[in-house]
Design a protein around this motif. Sequence first.
Motif, PDB file in Angstrom:
ATOM      1  N   LEU A   1      -5.160  -0.545  -3.391  1.00  0.00           N
ATOM      2  CA  LEU A   1      -4.498   0.757  -3.305  1.00  0.00           C
ATOM      3  C   LEU A   1      -3.825   1.138  -4.614  1.00  0.00           C
ATOM      4  CD1 LEU A   1      -2.926   0.413   0.257  1.00  0.00           C
ATOM      5  CD2 LEU A   1      -5.116   1.454  -0.385  1.00  0.00           C
ATOM      6  N   SER A   2      -3.262   0.146  -5.303  1.00  0.00           N
ATOM      7  CA  SER A   2      -2.654   0.391  -6.608  1.00  0.00           C
ATOM      8  C   SER A   2      -2.506  -0.939  -7.333  1.00  0.00           C
ATOM      9  CB  SER A   2      -1.293   1.087  -6.474  1.00  0.00           C
ATOM     10  OG  SER A   2      -0.405   0.298  -5.722  1.00  0.00           O
ATOM     11  N   ASP A   3      -2.417  -0.864  -8.668  1.00  0.00           N
ATOM     12  CA  ASP A   3      -2.268  -2.111  -9.414  1.00  0.00           C
ATOM     13  C   ASP A   3      -1.663  -1.873 -10.783  1.00  0.00           C
ATOM     14  OD1 ASP A   3      -4.726  -1.076 -10.711  1.00  0.00           O
ATOM     15  OD2 ASP A   3      -4.782  -3.063 -11.617  1.00  0.00           O
ATOM     16  N   SER A   4      -1.054  -2.924 -11.278  1.00  0.00           N
ATOM     17  CA  SER A   4      -0.631  -3.046 -12.664  1.00  0.00           C
ATOM     18  C   SER A   4      -0.763  -4.534 -12.968  1.00  0.00           C
ATOM     19  CB  SER A   4       0.818  -2.575 -12.856  1.00  0.00           C
ATOM     20  OG  SER A   4       1.718  -3.497 -12.273  1.00  0.00           O
ATOM     21  N   ALA A   5      -0.513  -4.942 -14.180  1.00  0.00           N
ATOM     22  CA  ALA A   5      -0.632  -6.363 -14.517  1.00  0.00           C
ATOM     23  C   ALA A   5       0.334  -7.216 -13.701  1.00  0.00           C
ATOM     24  CB  ALA A   5      -0.395  -6.576 -16.011  1.00  0.00           C
ATOM     25  N   GLU A   6       1.479  -6.636 -13.334  1.00  0.00           N
ATOM     26  CA  GLU A   6       2.523  -7.400 -12.649  1.00  0.00           C
ATOM     27  C   GLU A   6       2.468  -7.310 -11.132  1.00  0.00           C
ATOM     28  OE1 GLU A   6       3.356  -4.769 -14.788  1.00  0.00           O
ATOM     29  OE2 GLU A   6       3.420  -6.020 -16.568  1.00  0.00           O
TER      30      GLU A   6
ATOM     31  N   GLU B   1      -6.068  -8.210  17.478  1.00  0.00           N
ATOM     32  CA  GLU B   1      -6.341  -6.813  17.828  1.00  0.00           C
ATOM     33  C   GLU B   1      -6.610  -6.076  16.521  1.00  0.00           C
ATOM     34  OE1 GLU B   1      -3.312  -3.384  19.032  1.00  0.00           O
ATOM     35  OE2 GLU B   1      -3.574  -4.875  20.631  1.00  0.00           O
ATOM     36  N   PRO B   2      -7.760  -5.371  16.389  1.00  0.00           N
ATOM     37  CA  PRO B   2      -8.105  -4.727  15.118  1.00  0.00           C
ATOM     38  C   PRO B   2      -6.966  -3.894  14.537  1.00  0.00           C
ATOM     39  CG  PRO B   2      -9.930  -4.567  16.637  1.00  0.00           C
ATOM     40  CD  PRO B   2      -8.768  -5.119  17.428  1.00  0.00           C
ATOM     41  N   GLY B   3      -6.865  -3.941  13.209  1.00  0.00           N
ATOM     42  CA  GLY B   3      -5.821  -3.201  12.528  1.00  0.00           C
ATOM     43  C   GLY B   3      -5.853  -3.447  11.028  1.00  0.00           C
ATOM     44  N   THR B   4      -4.762  -3.070  10.367  1.00  0.00           N
ATOM     45  CA  THR B   4      -4.692  -3.111   8.910  1.00  0.00           C
ATOM     46  C   THR B   4      -3.466  -3.882   8.434  1.00  0.00           C
ATOM     47  OG1 THR B   4      -5.844  -0.987   8.742  1.00  0.00           O
ATOM     48  CG2 THR B   4      -4.568  -1.678   6.822  1.00  0.00           C
ATOM     49  N   LEU B   5      -3.693  -4.753   7.466  1.00  0.00           N
ATOM     50  CA  LEU B   5      -2.630  -5.461   6.766  1.00  0.00           C
ATOM     51  C   LEU B   5      -2.499  -4.860   5.373  1.00  0.00           C
ATOM     52  CD1 LEU B   5      -3.600  -9.158   7.616  1.00  0.00           C
ATOM     53  CD2 LEU B   5      -1.834  -7.749   8.715  1.00  0.00           C
ATOM     54  N   ILE B   6      -1.272  -4.650   4.923  1.00  0.00           N
ATOM     55  CA  ILE B   6      -1.012  -4.190   3.561  1.00  0.00           C
ATOM     56  C   ILE B   6      -0.394  -5.370   2.812  1.00  0.00           C
ATOM     57  CG2 ILE B   6       0.168  -2.537   2.073  1.00  0.00           C
ATOM     58  CD1 ILE B   6      -1.930  -1.242   3.924  1.00  0.00           C
ATOM     59  N   ASP B   7      -1.118  -5.899   1.848  1.00  0.00           N
ATOM     60  CA  ASP B   7      -0.671  -7.061   1.076  1.00  0.00           C
ATOM     61  C   ASP B   7      -0.273  -6.635  -0.332  1.00  0.00           C
ATOM     62  OD1 ASP B   7      -1.256  -8.667   3.219  1.00  0.00           O
ATOM     63  OD2 ASP B   7      -3.055  -9.540   2.351  1.00  0.00           O
ATOM     64  N   THR B   8       0.820  -7.205  -0.795  1.00  0.00           N
ATOM     65  CA  THR B   8       1.282  -6.987  -2.155  1.00  0.00           C
ATOM     66  C   THR B   8       1.262  -8.331  -2.866  1.00  0.00           C
ATOM     67  OG1 THR B   8       2.706  -5.204  -1.389  1.00  0.00           O
ATOM     68  CG2 THR B   8       3.180  -6.108  -3.564  1.00  0.00           C
ATOM     69  N   PHE B   9       0.707  -8.354  -4.064  1.00  0.00           N
ATOM     70  CA  PHE B   9       0.581  -9.591  -4.835  1.00  0.00           C
ATOM     71  C   PHE B   9       1.287  -9.443  -6.168  1.00  0.00           C
ATOM     72  CE2 PHE B   9      -3.221  -9.200  -2.227  1.00  0.00           C
ATOM     73  CZ  PHE B   9      -3.298 -10.439  -1.625  1.00  0.00           C
ATOM     74  N   THR B  10       1.956 -10.515  -6.582  1.00  0.00           N
ATOM     75  CA  THR B  10       2.521 -10.563  -7.920  1.00  0.00           C
ATOM     76  C   THR B  10       2.200 -11.926  -8.530  1.00  0.00           C
ATOM     77  OG1 THR B  10       4.480 -10.241  -9.288  1.00  0.00           O
ATOM     78  CG2 THR B  10       4.842 -11.230  -7.133  1.00  0.00           C
ATOM     79  N   PRO B  11       1.618 -11.999  -9.701  1.00  0.00           N
ATOM     80  CA  PRO B  11       1.058 -10.856 -10.440  1.00  0.00           C
ATOM     81  C   PRO B  11      -0.208 -10.349  -9.759  1.00  0.00           C
ATOM     82  CG  PRO B  11       0.472 -12.905 -11.536  1.00  0.00           C
ATOM     83  CD  PRO B  11       1.383 -13.266 -10.393  1.00  0.00           C
ATOM     84  N   ARG B  12      -0.856  -9.375 -10.370  1.00  0.00           N
ATOM     85  CA  ARG B  12      -2.075  -8.766  -9.851  1.00  0.00           C
ATOM     86  C   ARG B  12      -3.164  -9.798  -9.595  1.00  0.00           C
ATOM     87  NH1 ARG B  12      -4.205  -4.731 -14.048  1.00  0.00           N
ATOM     88  NH2 ARG B  12      -4.477  -6.614 -15.252  1.00  0.00           N
ATOM     89  N   ARG B  13      -3.984  -9.571  -8.558  1.00  0.00           N
ATOM     90  CA  ARG B  13      -5.169 -10.392  -8.284  1.00  0.00           C
ATOM     91  C   ARG B  13      -6.342  -9.823  -9.077  1.00  0.00           C
ATOM     92  NH1 ARG B  13      -5.626 -13.479  -3.288  1.00  0.00           N
ATOM     93  NH2 ARG B  13      -7.688 -13.838  -4.177  1.00  0.00           N
ATOM     94  N   ASP B  14      -6.559 -10.330 -10.271  1.00  0.00           N
ATOM     95  CA  ASP B  14      -7.646  -9.824 -11.096  1.00  0.00           C
ATOM     96  C   ASP B  14      -9.005 -10.028 -10.448  1.00  0.00           C
ATOM     97  OD1 ASP B  14      -5.944  -8.902 -13.091  1.00  0.00           O
ATOM     98  OD2 ASP B  14      -6.049 -10.767 -14.246  1.00  0.00           O
TER      99      ASP B  14
END
Length: 106
Positions: A21-26, A90-103
Amino acid sequence: MKFVKTFPEVAADPGIRRQVLSDSAELMVVAFRFQETGAEGKLHNHPHTQSTYVESGKFRFSIDGQEFEVGPGDSFVIPSRAMHGCVCVEPGTLIDTFTPRRDDFL
């Protein structure tokens, strides 16, 4: 500088679609859309710290051998290098945030 980027949705594991959905190096934000009950995010680990927010659906998670279930509105942090995975209840959506970015997701 371009602030808004559009990333394609791609197949992750069977029954799971992934979209950055969005990314930066960090930092990186990623949607995982589980399309069917029983779809599995296989056990894995990585050096990134991960925060997971359950947008919709229900999931059974395992983090370093501890199992728990989560549903809409729940969130938690997965430490760096912790072995983790999930099964869709049950089907659905997970929103994951990673630090640093997953290249590897680009």
